[in-house]
Design a protein around this motif. Structure first.
Motif, PDB file in Angstrom:
ATOM      1  N   PHE A 275      37.676  47.731  36.599  1.00  0.00           N
ATOM      2  CA  PHE A 275      37.655  46.613  35.806  1.00  0.00           C
ATOM      3  C   PHE A 275      38.825  45.798  36.335  1.00  0.00           C
ATOM      4  CE2 PHE A 275      35.904  49.414  32.843  1.00  0.00           C
ATOM      5  CZ  PHE A 275      34.410  48.865  32.568  1.00  0.00           C
ATOM      6  N   CYS A 276      38.627  44.311  36.500  1.00  0.00           N
ATOM      7  CA  CYS A 276      39.688  43.714  36.982  1.00  0.00           C
ATOM      8  C   CYS A 276      39.601  42.484  36.370  1.00  0.00           C
ATOM      9  CB  CYS A 276      39.384  43.293  38.517  1.00  0.00           C
ATOM     10  SG  CYS A 276      39.538  44.793  39.468  1.00  0.00           S
ATOM     11  N   ILE A 277      40.791  41.687  36.259  1.00  0.00           N
ATOM     12  CA  ILE A 277      40.753  40.139  35.441  1.00  0.00           C
ATOM     13  C   ILE A 277      39.821  39.234  36.214  1.00  0.00           C
ATOM     14  CG2 ILE A 277      42.292  38.352  34.791  1.00  0.00           C
ATOM     15  CD1 ILE A 277      44.402  40.625  34.239  1.00  0.00           C
ATOM     16  N   LYS A 278      39.920  39.558  37.654  1.00  0.00           N
ATOM     17  CA  LYS A 278      39.217  38.417  38.236  1.00  0.00           C
ATOM     18  C   LYS A 278      38.936  39.080  39.901  1.00  0.00           C
ATOM     19  CE  LYS A 278      40.730  33.945  40.276  1.00  0.00           C
ATOM     20  NZ  LYS A 278      41.909  34.222  41.205  1.00  0.00           N
ATOM     21  N   LYS A 279      37.775  38.829  40.467  1.00  0.00           N
ATOM     22  CA  LYS A 279      37.785  39.250  41.665  1.00  0.00           C
ATOM     23  C   LYS A 279      38.543  38.845  42.803  1.00  0.00           C
ATOM     24  CE  LYS A 279      34.784  42.144  43.865  1.00  0.00           C
ATOM     25  NZ  LYS A 279      34.710  43.822  43.531  1.00  0.00           N
ATOM     26  N   CYS A 280      39.333  39.518  43.635  1.00  0.00           N
ATOM     27  CA  CYS A 280      40.108  39.010  44.573  1.00  0.00           C
ATOM     28  C   CYS A 280      38.921  38.680  46.053  1.00  0.00           C
ATOM     29  CB  CYS A 280      40.800  39.945  45.331  1.00  0.00           C
ATOM     30  SG  CYS A 280      42.175  40.544  44.127  1.00  0.00           S
ATOM     31  N   LYS A 281      39.454  37.372  46.635  1.00  0.00           N
ATOM     32  CA  LYS A 281      38.382  36.978  47.592  1.00  0.00           C
ATOM     33  C   LYS A 281      38.045  37.971  48.800  1.00  0.00           C
ATOM     34  CE  LYS A 281      39.397  32.432  46.552  1.00  0.00           C
ATOM     35  NZ  LYS A 281      40.038  31.176  46.723  1.00  0.00           N
ATOM     36  N   TYR A 282      38.667  39.019  48.918  1.00  0.00           N
ATOM     37  CA  TYR A 282      38.510  40.026  49.841  1.00  0.00           C
ATOM     38  C   TYR A 282      38.065  41.273  49.560  1.00  0.00           C
ATOM     39  CZ  TYR A 282      42.844  41.729  48.177  1.00  0.00           C
ATOM     40  OH  TYR A 282      43.964  42.333  47.352  1.00  0.00           O
ATOM     41  N   CYS A 283      37.857  41.532  48.195  1.00  0.00           N
ATOM     42  CA  CYS A 283      37.525  42.620  47.594  1.00  0.00           C
ATOM     43  C   CYS A 283      36.057  43.044  47.581  1.00  0.00           C
ATOM     44  CB  CYS A 283      38.078  42.714  46.079  1.00  0.00           C
ATOM     45  SG  CYS A 283      37.431  44.358  45.386  1.00  0.00           S
ATOM     46  N   ASP A 284      35.688  44.233  48.292  1.00  0.00           N
ATOM     47  CA  ASP A 284      34.355  44.728  48.163  1.00  0.00           C
ATOM     48  C   ASP A 284      34.187  46.289  47.314  1.00  0.00           C
ATOM     49  OD1 ASP A 284      35.344  46.581  50.027  1.00  0.00           O
ATOM     50  OD2 ASP A 284      33.498  46.361  51.234  1.00  0.00           O
ATOM     51  N   PHE A 285      35.386  46.494  46.592  1.00  0.00           N
ATOM     52  CA  PHE A 285      35.340  47.599  45.769  1.00  0.00           C
ATOM     53  C   PHE A 285      34.213  47.534  44.537  1.00  0.00           C
ATOM     54  CE2 PHE A 285      39.956  48.008  46.993  1.00  0.00           C
ATOM     55  CZ  PHE A 285      39.660  48.663  48.204  1.00  0.00           C
ATOM     56  N   ILE A 286      34.015  48.760  43.858  1.00  0.00           N
ATOM     57  CA  ILE A 286      33.231  48.739  42.589  1.00  0.00           C
ATOM     58  C   ILE A 286      34.082  47.963  41.598  1.00  0.00           C
ATOM     59  CG2 ILE A 286      31.775  49.781  41.166  1.00  0.00           C
ATOM     60  CD1 ILE A 286      30.734  49.594  44.210  1.00  0.00           C
ATOM     61  N   SER A 287      34.072  46.894  41.125  1.00  0.00           N
ATOM     62  CA  SER A 287      34.866  46.360  40.090  1.00  0.00           C
ATOM     63  C   SER A 287      34.335  45.205  39.634  1.00  0.00           C
ATOM     64  CB  SER A 287      36.504  45.959  40.568  1.00  0.00           C
ATOM     65  OG  SER A 287      36.231  44.778  41.109  1.00  0.00           O
ATOM     66  N   TYR A 288      34.379  45.016  38.008  1.00  0.00           N
ATOM     67  CA  TYR A 288      33.696  44.468  37.312  1.00  0.00           C
ATOM     68  C   TYR A 288      34.616  43.399  36.264  1.00  0.00           C
ATOM     69  CZ  TYR A 288      29.701  47.611  37.956  1.00  0.00           C
ATOM     70  OH  TYR A 288      28.945  48.421  38.684  1.00  0.00           O
TER      71      TYR A 288
ATOM     72  N   GLY B 233      42.633  55.135  39.611  1.00  0.00           N
ATOM     73  CA  GLY B 233      42.661  54.085  40.432  1.00  0.00           C
ATOM     74  C   GLY B 233      41.549  53.170  39.867  1.00  0.00           C
ATOM     75  N   GLY B 234      41.452  52.028  40.819  1.00  0.00           N
ATOM     76  CA  GLY B 234      40.546  50.819  40.251  1.00  0.00           C
ATOM     77  C   GLY B 234      40.090  50.200  41.536  1.00  0.00           C
ATOM     78  N   GLY B 235      39.566  49.089  41.284  1.00  0.00           N
ATOM     79  CA  GLY B 235      39.776  48.121  39.708  1.00  0.00           C
ATOM     80  C   GLY B 235      41.343  48.050  39.636  1.00  0.00           C
ATOM     81  N   THR B 236      41.742  47.769  38.349  1.00  0.00           N
ATOM     82  CA  THR B 236      42.888  47.516  37.963  1.00  0.00           C
ATOM     83  C   THR B 236      43.294  48.490  36.572  1.00  0.00           C
ATOM     84  OG1 THR B 236      42.902  45.512  38.554  1.00  0.00           O
ATOM     85  CG2 THR B 236      44.774  45.739  37.122  1.00  0.00           C
ATOM     86  N   PRO B 237      43.390  49.662  36.530  1.00  0.00           N
ATOM     87  CA  PRO B 237      43.531  50.372  35.591  1.00  0.00           C
ATOM     88  C   PRO B 237      44.645  49.981  34.682  1.00  0.00           C
ATOM     89  CG  PRO B 237      43.720  51.945  37.497  1.00  0.00           C
ATOM     90  CD  PRO B 237      43.589  50.433  37.909  1.00  0.00           C
TER      91      PRO B 237
ATOM     92  N   CYS C 253      48.353  49.556  39.529  1.00  0.00           N
ATOM     93  CA  CYS C 253      48.658  48.608  38.731  1.00  0.00           C
ATOM     94  C   CYS C 253      48.549  47.193  39.409  1.00  0.00           C
ATOM     95  CB  CYS C 253      50.156  48.528  38.234  1.00  0.00           C
ATOM     96  SG  CYS C 253      50.580  50.129  37.452  1.00  0.00           S
ATOM     97  N   ASN C 254      48.462  46.266  38.415  1.00  0.00           N
ATOM     98  CA  ASN C 254      48.513  44.873  39.309  1.00  0.00           C
ATOM     99  C   ASN C 254      49.687  44.090  38.568  1.00  0.00           C
ATOM    100  OD1 ASN C 254      46.812  44.182  41.520  1.00  0.00           O
ATOM    101  ND2 ASN C 254      45.123  43.489  40.254  1.00  0.00           N
ATOM    102  N   PRO C 255      50.306  43.285  39.409  1.00  0.00           N
ATOM    103  CA  PRO C 255      51.405  42.548  38.931  1.00  0.00           C
ATOM    104  C   PRO C 255      50.894  41.662  37.744  1.00  0.00           C
ATOM    105  CG  PRO C 255      51.362  42.804  41.314  1.00  0.00           C
ATOM    106  CD  PRO C 255      50.407  43.219  40.811  1.00  0.00           C
TER     107      PRO C 255
ATOM    108  N   GLY D 128      43.109  35.128  46.250  1.00  0.00           N
ATOM    109  CA  GLY D 128      42.259  35.159  44.898  1.00  0.00           C
ATOM    110  C   GLY D 128      43.252  36.258  44.096  1.00  0.00           C
ATOM    111  N   ARG D 129      44.389  36.405  44.230  1.00  0.00           N
ATOM    112  CA  ARG D 129      45.234  37.563  43.443  1.00  0.00           C
ATOM    113  C   ARG D 129      45.383  36.649  42.290  1.00  0.00           C
ATOM    114  NH1 ARG D 129      45.002  42.516  44.510  1.00  0.00           N
ATOM    115  NH2 ARG D 129      46.950  42.902  43.417  1.00  0.00           N
ATOM    116  N   ILE D 130      45.901  37.486  41.117  1.00  0.00           N
ATOM    117  CA  ILE D 130      45.880  36.739  40.046  1.00  0.00           C
ATOM    118  C   ILE D 130      47.336  36.717  39.524  1.00  0.00           C
ATOM    119  CG2 ILE D 130      43.976  37.951  38.641  1.00  0.00           C
ATOM    120  CD1 ILE D 130      45.918  40.028  37.763  1.00  0.00           C
TER     121      ILE D 130
HETATM  122  S1  SF4 Z   1      42.561  43.910  42.053  1.00  0.00           S
HETATM  123 FE1  SF4 Z   1      41.863  45.360  43.556  1.00  0.00          FE
HETATM  124  S2  SF4 Z   1      39.935  46.038  42.810  1.00  0.00           S
HETATM  125 FE2  SF4 Z   1      40.498  44.338  41.593  1.00  0.00          FE
HETATM  126  S3  SF4 Z   1      39.389  42.781  42.746  1.00  0.00           S
HETATM  127 FE3  SF4 Z   1      41.370  42.700  43.489  1.00  0.00          FE
HETATM  128  S4  SF4 Z   1      41.358  44.020  45.247  1.00  0.00           S
HETATM  129 FE4  SF4 Z   1      39.495  44.349  44.018  1.00  0.00          FE
END
Ligand code: SF4
Length: 377
Positions: free
Chosen positions: A12-25, A61-65, A96-98, A133-135
């Protein structure tokens, strides 16, 4: 007892980054509830799988644990302890995400035994962060990093990306210098890969992306190696750097081709000479678990030849390279007897070198590592 690594995926992530192709919702509380329930069930379904193992690393790992509430993470960690034997000196990492770390969360992480943080900064340039697209901003990062230090974390990784849109060498140098000032124990620096299906891929296709050239990208890589090494954050893998004794134990399991179990949607495992992975679809994952079945989508047995090949190209990623004696002890055969001709050819091309008991990639070999690995396939 054999040792193993455990990977737990939080998609799970707050928002999808524009370069990300990981499995995250996108973060969604009811989905997170069902997922955590399924995850805890999957952990208990593996109790027997790991009965002869001691866990030496846990990587969440994640996503954003770090967007998980404290009580959800508590449930997961308790379930890990209930079902498995964890080494008291295990490395326990959370990604972690900042902007998502608070004083309370960090205190809780410490209390439940998390001893390593991996924080995704990517760049110190706010405009670039926004564009990709970072948060968070660089200020969010500094705030969370200082909070982590104040909470007593003594092992912190900072993730960086170079070759970003609108980035030049001066900008990359600025990012590295700011990072070095913070004295992290570990730095990961990956070149941006533009994957199909991402927003950046579309922008590239529409010719709306200003990217550094391949040559500039390589220059950024070598600049990072030199500057980090000068500051005692030494390269130990193609894209990873650390102070002495702070190499990531969990990732070393992958690079040494050792065993690990992955739980959660899309998680991969390598156990008893079998590679297997869970489904990439979160709903399917939850349904499988609710039916009492493991959500395995792919499994592949590895014979001795496969294991040898994989061990070669994984260990060659490391600066210290492949240990000839360890290789012989593990496979009862000398690598030079199987691949002597190929190795000599790669040495002549300036891609590999043999020193003492180790075969290593040269600096040029690291630049074109895939070309080297293909030779062993
Ligand atoms: S925080 Fe990481 S996993 Fe989540 S959308 Fe951004 S790059 Fe993808």
């Amino acid at each position: 007892m054999k040792e193993i690594g455990l990977y737990v995926h939080i998609p799970f992530c707050i928002k999808k980054c524009k370069y990300c192709d990981f499995i995250s919702y996108r973060q969604n509380n009811s989905m997170i509830d069902s997922y955590v329930t399924a995850l805890t069930k999957e952990l208990s379904m593996h109790k027997n799988t790991l009965r002869d193992y001691k866990i030496k690393t846990v990587f969440i790992g994640g996503g954003t644990p770090s967007i998980l509430d404290i009580n959800k993470l508590d449930i997961i960690i308790n379930q890990i302890h209930k079902n498995f034997d964890i080494n008291s000196r295990a490395e326990v990492t959370i990604e972690c995400n900042p902007g998502t770390l608070t004083k309370e969360k960090l205190k809780f992480y410490k209390n439940i035994g998390i001893n390593r943080l991996s924080i995704g900064l990517q760049s110190f340039n706010n405009e670039i962060l926004k564009f990709i697209g970072r948060i968070h901003s660089k200020e969010d990062f500094i705030d969370n990093y200082n909070k982590a230090r104040n909470a007593g974390f003594e092992n912190i990784n900072i993730d960086l990306i170079y070759g970003l849109p609108n980035q030049d060498m001066k900008d990359w140098e600025g990012t590295l210098k700011e990072v070095i000032k913070l004295k992290p124990e570990h730095v990961s620096a990956y070149s941006l890969k533009i994957e199909e299906g991402t927003v950046l891929y579309r922008l590239l296709d529409e010719k709306k992306l200003n990217l550094p050239s391949d040559e500039e990208d390589r220059d950024m890589y070598h600049f990072a190696i030199d500057l980090l090494n000068e500051n005692r954050i030494r390269q130990y893998e193609i894209s990873n750097f650390s102070k002495n004794g702070y190499e990531c134990m969990h990732n070393l399991i992958y690079w040494n081709n050792e065993e690990y179990l992955g739980v959660g949607v899309s998680a991969h495992s390598y156990l008893n000479q079998k590679r297997f992975s869970n489904t990439n679809d979160i709903n399917e994952y939850i349904n499988f678990i609710n039916r009492g079945e493991l959500p395995i989508q792919m499994e592949e047995y590895k014979n001795k030849e496969d294991e040898i090949t994989e061990t070669i190209f994984l260990t060659l990623r490391l600066n210290k390279g492949l240990d000839l004696m360890k290789f012989h002890d593990r496979f009862q055969v000398s690598i030079l007897d199987i691949y002597g001709d190929k190795i000599r050819k790669l040495i002549d091309l300036g891609l590999l070198t043999i020193k003492g008991n180790h075969i290593r990639l040269t600096s040029y070999g690291m630049d074109v590592s895939n070309q080297v690995f293909v030779e062993f396939l």
